[in-house]
Write a protein that holds these residues in place. Structure first.
Motif, PDB file in Angstrom:
ATOM      1  N   GLY A 106      54.292  19.861  13.649  1.00 34.25           N
ATOM      2  CA  GLY A 106      53.170  19.966  14.566  1.00 34.25           C
ATOM      3  C   GLY A 106      51.845  19.628  13.907  1.00 34.25           C
ATOM      4  O   GLY A 106      51.733  19.499  12.677  1.00 34.25           O
ATOM      5  N   THR A 107      50.838  19.507  14.751  1.00 34.67           N
ATOM      6  CA  THR A 107      49.516  19.077  14.286  1.00 34.67           C
ATOM      7  C   THR A 107      48.904  20.057  13.296  1.00 34.67           C
ATOM      8  O   THR A 107      48.361  19.652  12.257  1.00 34.67           O
ATOM      9  CB  THR A 107      48.568  18.910  15.483  1.00 34.67           C
ATOM     10  N   PHE A 108      48.984  21.337  13.593  1.00 35.63           N
ATOM     11  CA  PHE A 108      48.350  22.326  12.705  1.00 35.63           C
ATOM     12  C   PHE A 108      48.948  22.268  11.307  1.00 35.63           C
ATOM     13  O   PHE A 108      48.223  22.279  10.304  1.00 35.63           O
ATOM     14  CB  PHE A 108      48.504  23.736  13.276  1.00 35.63           C
ATOM     15  N   ALA A 109      50.273  22.190  11.226  1.00 36.39           N
ATOM     16  CA  ALA A 109      50.935  22.131   9.923  1.00 36.39           C
ATOM     17  C   ALA A 109      50.510  20.886   9.163  1.00 36.39           C
ATOM     18  O   ALA A 109      50.269  20.929   7.943  1.00 36.39           O
ATOM     19  CB  ALA A 109      52.452  22.160  10.098  1.00 36.39           C
ATOM     20  N   GLY A 110      50.404  19.756   9.875  1.00 30.87           N
ATOM     21  CA  GLY A 110      49.974  18.520   9.231  1.00 30.87           C
ATOM     22  C   GLY A 110      48.562  18.620   8.696  1.00 30.87           C
ATOM     23  O   GLY A 110      48.275  18.205   7.566  1.00 30.87           O
ATOM     24  N   LEU A 111      47.667  19.181   9.503  1.00 33.12           N
ATOM     25  CA  LEU A 111      46.272  19.311   9.067  1.00 33.12           C
ATOM     26  C   LEU A 111      46.136  20.321   7.934  1.00 33.12           C
ATOM     27  O   LEU A 111      45.268  20.168   7.056  1.00 33.12           O
ATOM     28  CB  LEU A 111      45.391  19.715  10.245  1.00 33.12           C
ATOM     29  N   LEU A 112      46.987  21.353   7.939  1.00 30.82           N
ATOM     30  CA  LEU A 112      46.972  22.312   6.832  1.00 30.82           C
ATOM     31  C   LEU A 112      47.355  21.609   5.531  1.00 30.82           C
ATOM     32  O   LEU A 112      46.709  21.795   4.487  1.00 30.82           O
ATOM     33  CB  LEU A 112      47.953  23.449   7.116  1.00 30.82           C
ATOM     34  N   ILE A 448      39.167  29.964   1.335  1.00 28.30           N
ATOM     35  CA  ILE A 448      38.070  29.801   2.297  1.00 28.30           C
ATOM     36  C   ILE A 448      37.896  28.321   2.641  1.00 28.30           C
ATOM     37  O   ILE A 448      37.662  27.959   3.804  1.00 28.30           O
ATOM     38  CB  ILE A 448      36.760  30.378   1.724  1.00 28.30           C
ATOM     39  N   ALA A 449      38.006  27.463   1.616  1.00 25.20           N
ATOM     40  CA  ALA A 449      37.746  26.033   1.805  1.00 25.20           C
ATOM     41  C   ALA A 449      38.765  25.384   2.741  1.00 25.20           C
ATOM     42  O   ALA A 449      38.388  24.547   3.578  1.00 25.20           O
ATOM     43  CB  ALA A 449      37.752  25.326   0.454  1.00 25.20           C
ATOM     44  N   ILE A 450      40.037  25.749   2.628  1.00 23.30           N
ATOM     45  CA  ILE A 450      41.064  25.124   3.472  1.00 23.30           C
ATOM     46  C   ILE A 450      40.843  25.435   4.959  1.00 23.30           C
ATOM     47  O   ILE A 450      40.821  24.511   5.786  1.00 23.30           O
ATOM     48  CB  ILE A 450      42.480  25.544   3.015  1.00 23.30           C
ATOM     49  N   PRO A 451      40.641  26.717   5.359  1.00 24.73           N
ATOM     50  CA  PRO A 451      40.348  26.974   6.782  1.00 24.73           C
ATOM     51  C   PRO A 451      39.046  26.318   7.248  1.00 24.73           C
ATOM     52  O   PRO A 451      38.954  25.870   8.393  1.00 24.73           O
ATOM     53  CB  PRO A 451      40.234  28.507   6.846  1.00 24.73           C
ATOM     54  N   ALA A 452      38.050  26.248   6.359  1.00 24.19           N
ATOM     55  CA  ALA A 452      36.781  25.613   6.734  1.00 24.19           C
ATOM     56  C   ALA A 452      36.993  24.130   7.037  1.00 24.19           C
ATOM     57  O   ALA A 452      36.457  23.596   8.022  1.00 24.19           O
ATOM     58  CB  ALA A 452      35.758  25.780   5.617  1.00 24.19           C
ATOM     59  N   LEU A 453      37.787  23.466   6.206  1.00 21.98           N
ATOM     60  CA  LEU A 453      38.068  22.050   6.450  1.00 21.98           C
ATOM     61  C   LEU A 453      38.919  21.872   7.700  1.00 21.98           C
ATOM     62  O   LEU A 453      38.702  20.918   8.476  1.00 21.98           O
ATOM     63  CB  LEU A 453      38.775  21.461   5.229  1.00 21.98           C
ATOM     64  N   LEU A 454      39.857  22.773   7.916  1.00 13.12           N
ATOM     65  CA  LEU A 454      40.655  22.732   9.150  1.00 13.12           C
ATOM     66  C   LEU A 454      39.763  22.846  10.384  1.00 13.12           C
ATOM     67  O   LEU A 454      39.921  22.104  11.364  1.00 13.12           O
ATOM     68  CB  LEU A 454      41.678  23.876   9.144  1.00 13.12           C
ATOM     69  N   PHE A 455      38.823  23.783  10.331  1.00  6.10           N
ATOM     70  CA  PHE A 455      37.893  23.972  11.453  1.00  6.10           C
ATOM     71  C   PHE A 455      37.095  22.699  11.709  1.00  6.10           C
ATOM     72  O   PHE A 455      36.923  22.271  12.858  1.00  6.10           O
ATOM     73  CB  PHE A 455      36.964  25.145  11.145  1.00  6.10           C
ATOM     74  N   ALA A 456      36.620  22.073  10.622  1.00  3.89           N
ATOM     75  CA  ALA A 456      35.836  20.844  10.763  1.00  3.89           C
ATOM     76  C   ALA A 456      36.679  19.731  11.381  1.00  3.89           C
ATOM     77  O   ALA A 456      36.190  18.969  12.237  1.00  3.89           O
ATOM     78  CB  ALA A 456      35.309  20.408   9.399  1.00  3.89           C
ATOM     79  N   MET A 457      37.932  19.636  10.983  1.00  4.02           N
ATOM     80  CA  MET A 457      38.810  18.599  11.540  1.00  4.02           C
ATOM     81  C   MET A 457      39.017  18.786  13.035  1.00  4.02           C
ATOM     82  O   MET A 457      38.980  17.813  13.814  1.00  4.02           O
ATOM     83  CB  MET A 457      40.161  18.618  10.817  1.00  4.02           C
ATOM     84  N   TYR A 458      39.236  20.013  13.452  1.00  3.69           N
ATOM     85  CA  TYR A 458      39.416  20.281  14.885  1.00  3.69           C
ATOM     86  C   TYR A 458      38.132  20.004  15.671  1.00  3.69           C
ATOM     87  O   TYR A 458      38.187  19.532  16.813  1.00  3.69           O
ATOM     88  CB  TYR A 458      39.883  21.716  15.107  1.00  3.69           C
ATOM     89  N   ARG A 459      36.978  20.271  15.066  1.00  2.00           N
ATOM     90  CA  ARG A 459      35.705  19.976  15.735  1.00  2.00           C
ATOM     91  C   ARG A 459      35.525  18.464  15.904  1.00  2.00           C
ATOM     92  O   ARG A 459      35.054  17.994  16.947  1.00  2.00           O
ATOM     93  CB  ARG A 459      34.543  20.551  14.927  1.00  2.00           C
ATOM     94  N   VAL A 460      35.901  17.708  14.870  1.00  2.00           N
ATOM     95  CA  VAL A 460      35.818  16.249  14.964  1.00  2.00           C
ATOM     96  C   VAL A 460      36.721  15.750  16.091  1.00  2.00           C
ATOM     97  O   VAL A 460      36.325  14.906  16.914  1.00  2.00           O
ATOM     98  CB  VAL A 460      36.216  15.601  13.618  1.00  2.00           C
ATOM     99  N   HIS A 461      37.943  16.268  16.142  1.00  2.00           N
ATOM    100  CA  HIS A 461      38.888  15.844  17.181  1.00  2.00           C
ATOM    101  C   HIS A 461      38.364  16.212  18.572  1.00  2.00           C
ATOM    102  O   HIS A 461      38.486  15.412  19.517  1.00  2.00           O
ATOM    103  CB  HIS A 461      40.235  16.510  16.932  1.00  2.00           C
ATOM    104  N   ARG A 462      37.788  17.380  18.669  1.00  2.00           N
ATOM    105  CA  ARG A 462      37.238  17.813  19.960  1.00  2.00           C
ATOM    106  C   ARG A 462      36.127  16.874  20.419  1.00  2.00           C
ATOM    107  O   ARG A 462      36.035  16.523  21.599  1.00  2.00           O
ATOM    108  CB  ARG A 462      36.705  19.246  19.833  1.00  2.00           C
TER     109      ARG A 462
END
Length: 627
Positions: A106-112, A448-462
């Protein structure tokens, strides 16, 4: 505006390459090892030392643990190798952990997996350069005050080399890579011969420093040493991300390259472990005045401090510095795959003039420079954080391959699935061990950095999804939007620049408004020139005469009154498009740009920021002719 920069780029970066020339830029195993293997090979220099450093409190007794620890790490290395070998075969277009996890989990696992890898590569680039330069300044203490400058210089060289293309990168790094492997091979063979010839107790040519035990053995110490030693596995996933860089047969070439890298790394890890135990080499305190690296002590113990010692040390210094190249090879590729799926800016997906992902290289350079500057060029505290990103990616990749084989089915698939499941469990446990063992040493930063980057990726996609729904259209052309526009041309004086812009405007519309801003502190002969040079010739040629709009500026502002007028005109004509025609001088030499006010650039920027759909900009350039 600037001209004349293309020849300079050709000199620095090489001529632009056409897409059809991609095949010539592809590489084989010989160059694949320098391009994708430097990080993994370089980890042989700091992986064992990281484990031995944690065993310092045990003194010489700690050496009895290094061999079993290394065996466990090599077994884990082989599991990871087998997994990525299957990944290369199943995903010949590349993508590694991100593609495998996204398509199967899934997408979340890939982005992680992608977030973990990107952070791992960024840390790797900074630490690789810092470690190499640190070793150089240890050998030449006079250079120590210039550590940061040397680090940034090495970073700049790596950036330029990678911007020139994959093929050139492999060619440039070929000699340093094989010099290091050759020196390590000589030391390990000579050391093993001496060890076996003396019944396992060789006499060192240069005796290593002695060490006394200051603490007793504990399971916690062993766990921490294992967590540090696992940094030796960073970088092994690089080949699976860059399969597309290999020439045909790319799967076989990629697998062969990965196999050679893993084989060399496993031999070096095993050899170093056996020899440091045999020669009684204990790590020294990294921040102490008498610090010596483990490899330095090993080279001296086996071969002495003659010319070969200095050649070998030089090869280590160069390889450690260049080990950051693995990050430069793979960070842009991971960004490319993520950007293609809309989770990073689309510019990351585009290849530059030399068929490399230019923006990824530049972003990695800036991030690495920030880390180097922030830590003053001394980033040894970041070394333990490597394993978190690397092993998170390993775990997601192997778990993804488990799902892949489950979906494929068949007898062979069951065998492969079992292998990947064992690998996923092993690497997953290792992630937990590293997090717990290294949490107080900075592992929390990565968490902290990994969730922060994940959040940024989802914001870009949004953003991209919102924009796509906003601009998509499934109806015929609307003729009501095609009415004749009102043209507004800015003009402060009568010049060749403005003449050209006015002629262009008069050829496009019969409704033209010439905006002139008068300033209290400057003489204004525009009206006189307008009647003489524009109005009279236009009447005699029976051309439509533009309307003059005079704006007064008591505060000596020119751009603001024009912007306000254009916005007011658009409000008064809600069914018309307002096209602002902006005459612009293009200087002959780049530095002449500094001699002018750049009002045209400022006006364009203001209209873009403050305008709306019905306010457009038409730029009419006039090029300076004088030499």
């Amino acid at each position: 505006m600037l001209r004349g920069t293309v020849p300079l780029l050709d000199v620095v970066l090489g001529r632009p390459l056409a897409t059809s020339e991609e095949r010539a830029e592809q590489i084989g195993p010989a160059k694949g090892i320098p391009v994708f293997g430097l990080d993994a090979l370089g980890s042989a220099a700091y992986g064992p030392e990281a484990a031995l450093t944690l065993l310092i409190p045990l003194g010489v007794a700690g050496l009895h643990l290094i061999v079993p620890l290394t065996v466990v790490i090599i077994v884990l290395l082989l599991l990871v190798y087998l997994s990525y070998r299957q990944t290369i075969s199943a995903y010949p277009s590349g993508g590694g952990s991100y593609i495998v996890a996204r398509q199967n989990l899934g997408t979340f696992a890939g982005l992680l997996a992608a977030s973990a890898l990107l952070i791992d590569y960024a840390l790797d680039a900074a630490v690789g350069i810092s470690t190499g330069i640190g070793a150089l300044t240890s050998a030449l203490p006079a250079l120590h005050p210039h550590t940061l400058v040397l680090c940034l210089a090495a970073l700049a060289i790596l950036m330029l080399v990678n911007l020139r293309g994959v093929n050139e990168t492999g060619g440039i790094f070929l000699l340093p890579t094989y010099l290091f492997l050759g020196c390590m091979g000589v030391v390990l063979i000579l050391g093993m011969v001496k060890t076996m010839g003396t019944g396992g107790h060789p006499i060192p040519v240069v005796k290593p420093p002695s060490s006394k035990a200051t603490a007793a053995f504990s399971i916690w110490l062993l766990i921490k040493a294992y967590g540090s030693g696992c940094t030796a596995l960073t970088g092994v996933e690089a080949v699976s991300n860059g399969v597309g860089a290999f020439r045909d047969d790319r799967i076989k070439n990629a697998q062969r390259t990965l196999g050679l890298i893993i084989l060399a790394l496993a031999i070096m890890l095993a050899g170093i472990a056996v020899l440091v135990k045999a020669y009684g080499i204990v790590a020294t305190e990294p921040n102490g005045n008498n610090y010596q690296s483990v490899l330095s002590m090993l080279f001296a113990a086996v071969a002495g401090r003659g010319w070969f010692y200095y050649v070998a040390i030089f090869s280590v210094l160069v390889l450690l510095t260049l080990s950051a190249n693995t990050a430069f090879a793979d960070f842009p590729r991971v960004c490319h795959f993520v950007a293609e799926d809309g989770f990073l800016p689309t510019s990351f997906a585009n290849r530059g003039r030399r068929l490399v992902y230019t923006e990824g290289i530049i972003v990695l350079t800036l991030f690495t420079a920030a880390l180097l500057i922030g830590f003053g060029g001394i980033t040894d505290r970041l070394i333990p954080l490597f394993a978190i990103g690397a092993f998170t990616a390993f775990t997601m990749s192997q778990a993804g391959m488990v799902a892949h084989w489950k979906r494929e089915g068949g007898k062979r698939s069951r065998h492969s699935m079992a292998l990947n499941l064992i690998g996923a469990i092993a690497t997953g446990i290792t992630v937990l061990i590293v997090i717990v063992a290294k949490f107080s040493e900075g592992a929390w930063i990565t968490l902290i950095a990994i969730p922060a980057l994940l959040f940024a990726m989802y914001r870009v996609h949004r953003h991209y999804e919102t924009l796509r729904s906003e601009i998509s259209i499934s109806r015929p052309l609307n003729p009501d939007l095609c009415s004749s526009p009102i043209l507004v041309i800015t003009m402060q004086s009568w010049t060749r620049v403005n003449e050209q812009a006015l002629c262009a405007a008069m050829s496009l519309s019969r409704e033209i408004k010439v905006v002139h801003v008068s300033e209290d502190d400057k003489p204004d002969d525009f009206a006189e020139h307008w009647k003489k040079y524009v109005e009279a010739p236009a009447r005699s040629a029976d051309l439509p005469l533009p309307e003059i709009v005079r704006l007064h500026s008591p505060y000596r502002l020119v751009v603001t009154p024009i912007v306000n007028y254009v916005k007011q005109l658009a409000a008064e004509n809600p069914d018309r498009r307002i096209v602002t025609v902006i005459p612009e001088l293009v200087e002959h030499r780049w530095y002449e740009w500094l001699l002018h006010t750049q009002r045209a650039e400022i006006l364009k920027a203001r209209l873009l920021m403050e305008g709306h759909d019905r306010i457009s900009i038409l730029n009419i350039p006039w090029y300076e002719k004088s030499a």
